[in-house]
Design an enzyme around this catalytic site. Structure first.
Site, PDB file in Angstrom:
ATOM      1  N   ASP A  51      48.383  29.299  54.182  1.00  0.00           N
ATOM      2  CA  ASP A  51      49.006  30.134  55.216  1.00  0.00           C
ATOM      3  C   ASP A  51      47.940  30.633  56.198  1.00  0.00           C
ATOM      4  OD1 ASP A  51      47.830  32.012  53.580  1.00  0.00           O
ATOM      5  OD2 ASP A  51      49.657  33.191  53.239  1.00  0.00           O
ATOM      6  N   GLU A 187      38.834  34.172  45.758  1.00  0.00           N
ATOM      7  CA  GLU A 187      38.328  34.302  47.132  1.00  0.00           C
ATOM      8  C   GLU A 187      37.486  35.560  47.269  1.00  0.00           C
ATOM      9  OE1 GLU A 187      41.216  33.699  50.217  1.00  0.00           O
ATOM     10  OE2 GLU A 187      39.868  34.386  51.791  1.00  0.00           O
TER      11      GLU A 187
END
Ligand code: KIV
Length: 270
Positions: A51, A187
């Site tokens: 996304d 992340e």
């Protein structure tokens, strides 16, 4: 160095085999057919319809405006370019807010060509992961800096710093694996924490700004090509086009650097 056989298409169960055998997984994001074909032909194992497309393709400031239809469109065009790499698609913001919504969104993405869906967070998302996995939908979890939580975080910052935050992240990683996730993206977390999580769980971890101790690496296509996206360049980003000389060369340079453990080095880790 041992790699997945060149002609053999990746499958979800093969991801855990790669981790057991110590083979690093090479992942990149793609949003269109031509880049997907170059990646597929030059050693990329996993392609992600992230996304992140909201920021690097659509020009938004965050991933929040991205819809299931957006991801399904890019999934369809990328799927037609892949013969070997496994296709993972993001469940966009709030499409996974409840198990039932997530099932509808994930079904649309699998029907568009995805082979696994990725969703951010643990907590109430554990029920979502269980619900999808029980219905034969492979799930990749995503922890650490989860961009869909940018408003809660107050920006894009390294996560898991400090004892309590690190312990929470380790617990969350175990929990998503126990809930049935077959892969985990980490992340922007300190390298030592990502390495400890990677040792804790049987499913492969894919790092982005999470150091060399993960089972694989992912970068956003535009970052890896050194393109100016109008957003701040995080420390972990490396321009592989400068090394590779062409897009295909950049993909090969990245794949080689991930497999050999040369990327990420300390300069690209926290
Ligand atoms: O959306 C995306 O591209 C991602 C990667 C940064 C892992 O989630």
């Amino acid at each position: 160095m041992s790699t997945h056989a060149d002609s053999k298409p990746w499958t979800v169960p093969a991801l855990a085999d790669a981790k057991r055998e110590g083979r690093k997984l090479v992942m990149l994001t793609a949003y269109d057919n031509s880049f997907a074909r170059v990646m597929d032909a030059n050693g990329v194992d996993l392609v992600l319809i992230g996304d992140s497309l909201g920021m690097v393709v659509q020009g938004h400031d965050s991933t929040l405006p991205v819809t299931v239809d957006d991801i399904a469109y890019h999934t369809r065009v990328v799927a037609r370019g892949l013969t070997r790499a496994l296709l993972v698609s993001d469940l966009p913001f709030q499409s996974d807010a409840t198990p039932e919504r997530a099932l509808d969104a994930a079904t649309a993405l699998l029907q568009a060509g995805a082979e696994m869906v990725k969703l951010e967070g643990a907590g109430h998302k554990l029920d979502v992961i269980r619900f999808l996995v029980e219905r034969d939908i492979p799930v990749c979890a995503h922890l650490g800096l989860t961009p869909q939580s940018v408003l809660k975080f107050g920006g894009y910052r390294v996560q898991g710093r400090g004892e309590a935050a690190a312990a929470q992240l380790r617990d969350d990683a175990r929990a998503v694996a126990e809930a049935g996730a077959q892969m985990l993206v980490l992340e922007c977390v300190p390298s030592s924490l990502a390495a400890a999580i990677t040792a804790d769980i049987a499913i492969p971890t894919i790092g982005i700004g999470a150091g060399p101790g993960c089972d694989g690496q992912v970068l956003v296509l535009h970052d890896f090509l050194g393109l100016d996206t109008g957003h701040r360049r995080p420390k972990f980003v490396k321009d592989f086009l400068a090394d590779g000389g062409s897009v295909a060369g950049a993909v090969r340079a990245y794949a080689d650097a991930v497999r050999s453990g040369a990327f990420p080095d300390d300069a690209h880790s926290y």
